[in-house]
Design a protein around this motif. Structure first.
Motif, PDB file in Angstrom:
ATOM      1  N   MET A 184       0.880  -1.265  -0.107  1.00  0.00           N
ATOM      2  CA  MET A 184      -0.084  -0.068  -0.134  1.00  0.00           C
ATOM      3  C   MET A 184       0.901   1.310   0.015  1.00  0.00           C
ATOM      4  SD  MET A 184      -3.526   0.111   1.864  1.00  0.00           S
ATOM      5  CE  MET A 184      -3.298   0.988   3.454  1.00  0.00           C
TER       6      MET A 184
ATOM      7  N   TYR B 113      10.905  13.938  21.250  1.00  0.00           N
ATOM      8  CA  TYR B 113      10.566  12.528  20.530  1.00  0.00           C
ATOM      9  C   TYR B 113       9.366  12.158  21.413  1.00  0.00           C
ATOM     10  CZ  TYR B 113      14.492  12.369  17.714  1.00  0.00           C
ATOM     11  OH  TYR B 113      15.530  12.459  16.696  1.00  0.00           O
TER      12      TYR B 113
ATOM     13  N   TYR C 243       2.351   2.312  14.511  1.00  0.00           N
ATOM     14  CA  TYR C 243       2.974   1.780  13.623  1.00  0.00           C
ATOM     15  C   TYR C 243       3.146   0.327  13.505  1.00  0.00           C
ATOM     16  CZ  TYR C 243       3.558   6.753  12.972  1.00  0.00           C
ATOM     17  OH  TYR C 243       3.261   7.981  13.005  1.00  0.00           O
TER      18      TYR C 243
ATOM     19  N   PRO D 245       1.531   0.218   9.643  1.00  0.00           N
ATOM     20  CA  PRO D 245       2.420   0.817   9.306  1.00  0.00           C
ATOM     21  C   PRO D 245       2.709   1.944   8.156  1.00  0.00           C
ATOM     22  CG  PRO D 245       2.852  -1.586   8.912  1.00  0.00           C
ATOM     23  CD  PRO D 245       1.424  -1.309   9.518  1.00  0.00           C
ATOM     24  N   GLN D 246       1.719   1.670   7.295  1.00  0.00           N
ATOM     25  CA  GLN D 246       1.754   2.745   6.086  1.00  0.00           C
ATOM     26  C   GLN D 246       1.241   4.094   6.531  1.00  0.00           C
ATOM     27  OE1 GLN D 246       0.435  -0.561   6.013  1.00  0.00           O
ATOM     28  NE2 GLN D 246       1.718  -1.432   4.561  1.00  0.00           N
TER      29      GLN D 246
ATOM     30  N   ARG E  72       2.557   5.673   8.553  1.00  0.00           N
ATOM     31  CA  ARG E  72       3.750   6.313   8.719  1.00  0.00           C
ATOM     32  C   ARG E  72       3.875   7.459   7.305  1.00  0.00           C
ATOM     33  NH1 ARG E  72       8.411   6.722  11.583  1.00  0.00           N
ATOM     34  NH2 ARG E  72       8.914   8.859  11.221  1.00  0.00           N
ATOM     35  N   SER E  73       3.664   6.956   6.311  1.00  0.00           N
ATOM     36  CA  SER E  73       3.750   7.522   5.028  1.00  0.00           C
ATOM     37  C   SER E  73       3.045   8.641   5.019  1.00  0.00           C
ATOM     38  CB  SER E  73       3.795   6.532   3.856  1.00  0.00           C
ATOM     39  OG  SER E  73       2.293   6.138   3.780  1.00  0.00           O
TER      40      SER E  73
ATOM     41  N   ASN F 175       4.305  11.003   7.795  1.00  0.00           N
ATOM     42  CA  ASN F 175       5.699  11.644   7.392  1.00  0.00           C
ATOM     43  C   ASN F 175       5.626  12.887   6.460  1.00  0.00           C
ATOM     44  OD1 ASN F 175       7.518  10.327   8.887  1.00  0.00           O
ATOM     45  ND2 ASN F 175       8.502   9.130   6.995  1.00  0.00           N
ATOM     46  N   GLN F 176       4.342  12.898   5.634  1.00  0.00           N
ATOM     47  CA  GLN F 176       4.173  14.029   4.982  1.00  0.00           C
ATOM     48  C   GLN F 176       4.078  15.411   5.586  1.00  0.00           C
ATOM     49  OE1 GLN F 176       4.391  13.410   1.489  1.00  0.00           O
ATOM     50  NE2 GLN F 176       4.899  11.461   1.954  1.00  0.00           N
TER      51      GLN F 176
ATOM     52  N   ASN G 274       9.191  13.143  13.497  1.00  0.00           N
ATOM     53  CA  ASN G 274       9.128  12.425  14.700  1.00  0.00           C
ATOM     54  C   ASN G 274       9.527  13.230  15.746  1.00  0.00           C
ATOM     55  OD1 ASN G 274      11.847  11.802  14.121  1.00  0.00           O
ATOM     56  ND2 ASN G 274      11.567   9.697  14.157  1.00  0.00           N
TER      57      ASN G 274
ATOM     58  N   ASP H  45      12.587   4.861  16.043  1.00  0.00           N
ATOM     59  CA  ASP H  45      12.005   4.970  14.934  1.00  0.00           C
ATOM     60  C   ASP H  45      13.499   4.366  13.907  1.00  0.00           C
ATOM     61  OD1 ASP H  45       9.578   5.480  14.692  1.00  0.00           O
ATOM     62  OD2 ASP H  45       9.825   7.631  14.175  1.00  0.00           O
TER      63      ASP H  45
ATOM     64  N   PRO I 117      17.359  10.754  23.169  1.00  0.00           N
ATOM     65  CA  PRO I 117      17.158  10.319  21.811  1.00  0.00           C
ATOM     66  C   PRO I 117      17.414  11.420  20.987  1.00  0.00           C
ATOM     67  CG  PRO I 117      15.073  10.737  22.905  1.00  0.00           C
ATOM     68  CD  PRO I 117      16.016  11.185  23.825  1.00  0.00           C
TER      69      PRO I 117
ATOM     70  N   GLU J  35      14.129   7.900   7.037  1.00  0.00           N
ATOM     71  CA  GLU J  35      13.930   9.377   7.042  1.00  0.00           C
ATOM     72  C   GLU J  35      15.210   9.667   5.963  1.00  0.00           C
ATOM     73  OE1 GLU J  35      13.137  13.368   9.322  1.00  0.00           O
ATOM     74  OE2 GLU J  35      13.317  11.379  10.605  1.00  0.00           O
TER      75      GLU J  35
ATOM     76  N   MET K 277      10.946  11.230  -3.759  1.00  0.00           N
ATOM     77  CA  MET K 277      10.676  10.930  -2.269  1.00  0.00           C
ATOM     78  C   MET K 277      10.757   9.181  -2.065  1.00  0.00           C
ATOM     79  SD  MET K 277       9.361  13.290  -0.060  1.00  0.00           S
ATOM     80  CE  MET K 277       8.006  12.702   0.697  1.00  0.00           C
TER      81      MET K 277
ATOM     82  N   PRO L 235       8.555   4.339   4.506  1.00  0.00           N
ATOM     83  CA  PRO L 235       8.730   4.880   5.960  1.00  0.00           C
ATOM     84  C   PRO L 235       9.054   4.164   7.010  1.00  0.00           C
ATOM     85  CG  PRO L 235       6.178   4.436   5.402  1.00  0.00           C
ATOM     86  CD  PRO L 235       6.993   4.108   4.129  1.00  0.00           C
ATOM     87  N   ASN L 236       8.830   2.942   6.906  1.00  0.00           N
ATOM     88  CA  ASN L 236       9.160   1.961   8.351  1.00  0.00           C
ATOM     89  C   ASN L 236       9.362   0.461   7.768  1.00  0.00           C
ATOM     90  OD1 ASN L 236       6.581   1.678   8.066  1.00  0.00           O
ATOM     91  ND2 ASN L 236       6.168   2.486   9.922  1.00  0.00           N
TER      92      ASN L 236
ATOM     93  N   GLY M 226       7.624  -2.241   8.556  1.00  0.00           N
ATOM     94  CA  GLY M 226       6.325  -2.729   8.230  1.00  0.00           C
ATOM     95  C   GLY M 226       6.032  -2.544   6.837  1.00  0.00           C
ATOM     96  N   ALA M 227       6.118  -1.074   6.306  1.00  0.00           N
ATOM     97  CA  ALA M 227       5.842  -0.972   4.901  1.00  0.00           C
ATOM     98  C   ALA M 227       6.808  -1.547   4.164  1.00  0.00           C
ATOM     99  CB  ALA M 227       5.929   0.711   5.000  1.00  0.00           C
TER     100      ALA M 227
ATOM    101  N   ASP N 155       4.293  -8.328  -1.263  1.00  0.00           N
ATOM    102  CA  ASP N 155       3.620  -7.934  -2.632  1.00  0.00           C
ATOM    103  C   ASP N 155       4.352  -8.126  -3.915  1.00  0.00           C
ATOM    104  OD1 ASP N 155       1.593  -6.824  -0.840  1.00  0.00           O
ATOM    105  OD2 ASP N 155       1.993  -4.626  -1.315  1.00  0.00           O
TER     106      ASP N 155
END
Lengths: 291, 595
Positions: free
Chosen positions: A1, A162, A177, A181-182, A184-185, A188-189, A193, B54, B81, B222, B411, B451-452, B454-455, B462
């Protein structure tokens, strides 16, 4: 995704929520009437909207500079202080306390509220106040949002902080997350963090709720709805390990200040007073030059 | 009126009162002066810096355990951190830290300790002695291992590690296994990180290959497309990326297993041949391949190699008093006796003078990325106090000489295009590295930036990415094994979690304190609970200092006392730790460790 599908998903869900709420809370007749003479309504709000857009544009266009300024030049990392303050005040950190109730169903609810509920909460008042017979409340809303962003974002430049999940993953669970998790995308925009103090999720949600209270005679049903949603958003930021209790308190204070500004000032009024101030300065100098 | 027993006259009352008052004041003033003259002892304070969860959840967990244990030991420990780039700037450039926890990418050879610990680098920036450690004994042993080979080198190394057990300028917590995921049909043996390991994947023969598409690599984090300058400390965080863009003279072989006293095996890369000569000081005669070009089509010749070593030694190229060394590769450059005595014989040949350096250490100089003189020479301009343009440049459009050139970036992706003019793409080139036998099976490389974690793992499931190239946390392994068509690969590596101490801190200057602090992490617990077993504890003295050789070093069995954890299940026994501090001369007041 990818980001696109996350945004599409968000748009679909939030649009449905907005449509339903508009029909129930505002009513089909009132919204239809408002759309028919949308023109003067928009004209009245054009100036405050432009200011809000300007603040958001400045934010968007200066992200790189701001990050450098925040992290390298100023570099005020207040994360340890937030943690220690809360250790001092509470026998157990409020985030830890909330997370002891964690269950998959509760997490799903709070993730939903944090992302979809929040977007709905911020957008619906625009529709509701747009449908009123005068635009005072809408102008107040826009100015209060602008104040939220302007003040909140300056705090983000001044302080690096943080959230609990980033500070210590053994004490605090990074629930959002883990589950989604997605998302975050998407976040992030909008943000980095290092920007958790104050919580803009809290301040904007509480702003909406406070304004709902002030307009309770026009939309009585919106008060409990926005109240439950706003409190849920506030709790979700802590439950999901994103914000400290201190961020939430600071966010609520920011909401109060913003609502005060929104109620007592107008963009036109601020503009006029700045101009008259400049005029008087200019006039002084002019007369000084003549002497 | 009758006076009844005027036993206490006014005068005597006054006298008595003033006497009592004076004597009381005397006691008071004694105490007052003593307070004013001597500052009372204060509690020991330490700030630990590490990256947020993160960036690296494991580092944050190790830090959490360390913070709790330090506090239990009576130390006022705070934890800050800070993003990886800023952490590197604070630790490696500004020296602004007390204790840091970080994942070190790994030490390629024992000689790397020379850069980490030699006192000649105390004032330098970068990974050169970030601890400000100086010890003549250590210096001498570091020099001796550099100038000897065979048994003599092994003995110096053993002695060095013995000595480090006592001085503990830093310590190793654990060696994490490299965990990755890959599409089943690629049947990869290990998750790739280094440039040569990616090249290795591109050279494998696949049942359904070769592919007319790029290799899709999943990464997360990031600002991953920033800072393509190979010399800076906060350089790009995609591992192997800069190594693919900038070729060295030779790559360390992926199959190397050398003895500590022998030189490692290297595959000639930009060099076609390297001849070593040990008569009157070690020299290496390097013959470059014919027809080498930079990505901008300029010719790559021996002058570029000569320039690179001179530039690393002084990025101002002599413009300032003293030098402005590069914060990376600097230690490898010091393997050369004198960069001014590098002799360029012709376009393709040059002689590197190593002086008294022996081959096991000297070969490390071959892996320095070669920089184009025509691009970097102008960057020697001094722009601020002890700062040249080379040390701040982002190098947005890197011009290297690697098999891949920089394509485009956005990006969520970064594309490396095949550099068709690279001489090693021709199968007929003399002395072609073995690793390139079936190269290439893919057309270029495309990094998909998520971004992380999981993604990234979703993209793997996929089928959008072929292989992952960022650390997968141990608790995410189940996510990979749960998906169909993909599998987990793991391998043990040399990268390690390190706790570093700033010797400039008044308490951390004491080796006894560093020794006790190094004991306050339960390494066994960290490996089993934080890594779910996907890591190894340092088991020998060399391993406690980040040095995991390809083969065992004799006499390094003892790990006392650093490996002894005074407690259990990650929690210290405060009494035992207090005893340790008291034994080395510290005192406690109400549970607080005093300075």
């Amino acid at each position: 995704m990818t980001l696109v599908s996350v945004v599409f998903d968000l748009a679909l869900v939030v649009a449905t929520m907005l449509a339903t709420a508009t029909l129930v809370i505002v009513g089909p007749r009132q919204i239809a009437a408002a759309i028919r003479d949308a023109r003067w309504r928009l004209e009245v709000c054009l100036l405050p909207l432009a200011v809000l857009a300007l603040v958001l544009f400045i934010r968007w266009s200066t992200v790189d500079v701001v990050i450098r300024l925040e992290r390298r030049v100023l570099g005020n990392n207040i994360t340890p202080q937030l943690f220690e303050l809360e250790q001092l005040l509470f026998p157990q950190n409020p985030v830890t306390v909330l997370q002891t109730f964690a269950s998959p169903a509760l997490t799903e609810f709070f993730v939903f509220v944090y992302i979809y509920g929040y977007a709905f909460l911020l957008l619906f008042p625009f529709i509701a106040y747009f449908a009123l017979s005068n635009m005072d409340d809408l102008s107040t809303l826009i100015l209060a949002f602008t104040a939220n962003y302007a003040i909140g974002l300056s705090f983000y430049i001044l302080f690096i902080a943080y959230g609990p999940r980033n500070f210590d993953p053994l004490l605090f669970e990074p629930l959002l997350y883990d589950v989604f998790p997605q998302s975050r995308s998407l976040t992030n925009q909008v943000n980095q963090n290092t920007n958790v103090f104050p919580s803009l999720h809290t301040s904007l949600s509480m702003t909406v709720f406070f304004l709902a209270w002030l307009t309770r005679e026009k939309y009585p049903l919106w008060v409990p709805v926005s109240g439950v949603l706003a409190i849920s958003v506030v709790v979700s930021t802590m439950y999901l390990g994103i914000h400290w209790f201190s961020d939430v308190v600071a966010g609520t204070v920011l909401a109060l200040i913003s609502v005060y500004i929104g109620r007592n000032y107008t963009v036109r009024g601020i503009n006029r007073s700045i101009r008259s101030y400049l005029d008087s300065r200019f006039g002084d100098r002019g007369s000084a030059g003549q002497q | 009126m009758k006076r009844v027993a005027p036993s206490v006259t006014r005068r005597s009352l006054l006298a008595g009162a003033s006497g009592v008052g004076l004597s009381a004041l005397a006691g008071c003033s004694e105490r007052f002066w003593s307070r004013a003259e001597n500052t009372s002892p204060e509690q020991v304070e330490l700030t630990i810096k590490t990256v947020p969860a993160d960036d690296d959840a494991i580092a944050a967990m190790i830090m959490s355990q360390l913070r709790e244990n330090l506090q239990a030991a009576g130390i006022d420990a705070t934890h800050e951190p800070i993003t990886e780039a800023e952490l590197y700037r604070d630790v490696l450039i500004d020296g602004d830290y007390d204790v840091f926890v970080v994942k070190h990418p790994g030490i390629d050879e024992y000689d790397a300790l020379h850069g980490l610990l030699h006192s000649q680098f105390v004032a330098e920036r970068g990974w050169q002695n970030p601890f400000h450690f100086s010890d003549v004994g250590v210096d001498e042993l570091l020099e001796r291992q550099r100038t000897t080979d065979g048994d003599a080198r092994e003995e110096s190394l053993t002695e060095l590690f013995d000595y480090l057990l006592e001085t503990a300028p830093f310590t190793t917590v654990a060696y994490p296994d490299r965990i990755g995921g890959a599409q089943d049909h690629l049947s990869l043996s290990r998750p790739p990180r280094q440039a040569i390991e990616f090249v290795d994947i591109l050279s494998q023969e696949f049942d359904d290959g070769p592919f007319d598409r790029p290799l899709e690599i999943g990464v997360y984090g990031e600002a991953l497309t920033d800072r393509l300058n190979p010399l800076v400390v906060d350089r790009n965080r995609i591992q192997g990326l800069l190594g693919l863009l900038y070729d060295p003279l030779a790559h360390r072989s992926t199959t190397d297993t050398h003895e500590p006293g022998e030189p490692a095996a290297y595959e000639p890369w930009l060099a076609e041949q390297i001849d070593w000569d040990d008569d009157g000081g070690l020299t290496a005669t390097v013959t470059l391949r014919e027809g080498l070009r930079w990505h901008d089509d300029e010719r790559l010749d021996a002058d570029d190699v000569d320039f690179t070593f001179r530039f690393i030694e002084d990025t101002s190229l002599g413009d300032v008093d003293g030098t402005v060394p590069a914060p990376r590769y600097r230690d490898r450059q010091t393997l050369l006796e004198d960069t001014n005595r590098i002799e360029v014989i012709d376009d393709r040949t040059l002689e590197l003078p190593f002086g008294s350096t022996a081959r096991p250490a000297a070969v490390r100089a071959l892996s320095v990325p070669i920089l184009p003189e025509h691009i970097w020479e102008p960057r020697s301009e001094v722009i601020a106090e002890r700062q040249t343009r080379a040390l701040v440049a982002d190098n947005d459009e890197p011009v290297g000489s690697g098999l891949f050139e920089f394509g485009e970036t956005s990006m969520d992706e970064l594309v490396l295009e095949p550099f068709e003019d690279h001489v090693l793409r021709s199968t007929t080139v003399p002395n072609r590295p073995n690793v390139l036998e079936n190269f290439p099976q893919f057309e270029g490389i495309r990094y998909q930036i998520e971004p992380n974690v999981g993604a990234m793992l979703d993209s793997l499931a996929d089928g959008a990415v072929d292989v992952t190239a960022n650390a997968v946390p141990p608790d995410e392994v189940a996510t990979i094994t749960g998906a169909s068509g993909v599998s987990t690969t793991t391998t043990s590596t040399t990268s390690f979690y390190m706790v570093g101490y700033n010797i400039h801190h008044p308490e951390l200057g004491n080796p006894n304190v560093r020794q006790i602090l190094s004991q306050l992490i339960d390494r066994e617990y960290v490996v089993s609970e934080f890594f779910n077993g996907f890591a190894e504890e340092p088991a020998r003295s060399n391993e406690l200092f980040g040095s995991r050789g390809q083969t065992q070093l004799d006499g390094t069995e003892s790990t006392m006392p650093l490996s002894v954890f005074p407690g259990s299940d990650g929690e210290i026994d405060p009494e035992r730790v207090r005893q340790l501090f008291v034994e080395v001369g510290y005192q406690y007041d109400d549970g607080a460790l005093l300075k």
